[in-house]
Design a protein around this motif. Sequence first.
Motif: not given
Length: 377
Positions: A161-169, A187-192, A240-249
């Motif tokens: 919720r704070a950093f979107g899809s951009w966290l190294f673990l 928290h994805c809900g109906a979004c795809q 690599g590919c960032d498409d799925c990460l980049s479009v996350c609301p």
Amino acid sequence: MNAADIKAAIRAQALAAGFDAVGFAPAQLAPEAKGRLQEFLNAGRHGDMGWMVEKADRRGDPQTLWPAARSVVVLGLNYGPDQDPLSILAARDRAAISVYARHRDYHDVVKKRLKQLGRWIAATYGCEIKVFVDTAPVMEKPLAAQGGIGWQGKHTNLVSRAFGSWLFLGEIYLALDVEPDAAEVDHCGACQRCLDVCPTAAFPAPYQLDARRCISYLTIEHAGPIPLEFRPLMGNRIYGCDDCLSVCPWNKFAQATPHAPLVAREDLTAPRLAALAALDDAAFRALFSGSPVKRIGRDRFLRNVLIAIGNSAAAELLPAIEVLLSDPAPIVRGAAVWALSRLDPGNFAARQILALREEFHPDVRSEWTAGIPISTL
């Protein structure tokens, strides 16, 4: 010091060490996480990554990996970009390198901080520890979700919720009981959006990935020629590919990384395909020194670059292809043949018969015959 104080002290020390997200999880995975892993492997969706099968028992159970483990400190480091990663896709004479690889290798950055924190924990509480980044058989994303720092989105990556899809673990396993945090809810809900944007339809269903179709897998993990069906879909994505990460609301809450080693290098943000195609082994190693890109080697890297050139519709890149048609590496020659068939189809047929007389590697020969069937000459 009571258990709550220990937990608060470790959290404070982790933040002081530069981590952006801290959570505590039990040293065991939820049954559904183990089930997803087994389904993934049973379906063969891991592709060439045989090490996932070989180490499945340790990956699916932290206490099989290290029997003394009692708790896990899960940690996140923000690597958020300062611009839209998808904007480069329109520049077809340039190369798109995934955000995570545009800077110093994150394994080194994360591990250094993990070791610093781990030494402090061991010295302060007299307990054994084990430090892991994603080179070890650890299911990082389910552990991070159990530790409350995010949830696994429909693209199977962690979302915060704070950093979107951009966290190294990273994780520190402790031989110490620490009360776990509450697991984060989905928290994805109906979004795809992440599923819909995938160029190669790599998600058979929400929360499922077929790595064999994923551009990140194809450009990084896959060692051989990339299947013909995926090449036109790759565009100029060469690593690599960032498409799925980049479009996350949820990225609307993300901030650009404050960590200097993770700020994108200018020369890796939008490099020219022509310059990359000219790299010999020494130049490749020099350019990608300290970068995760270096691990795939010059030949596999040029395979990816040539596919991007083939997708570029840029006739000015033909000289780069010509040079690589005689490269010593079959995987490079083969990709050069495909790129030639795309950029110069009119002259391809005239060269095919002569090339087949001189080329004996089966993979490269198949590229020449796939470009234009000999029966049409």
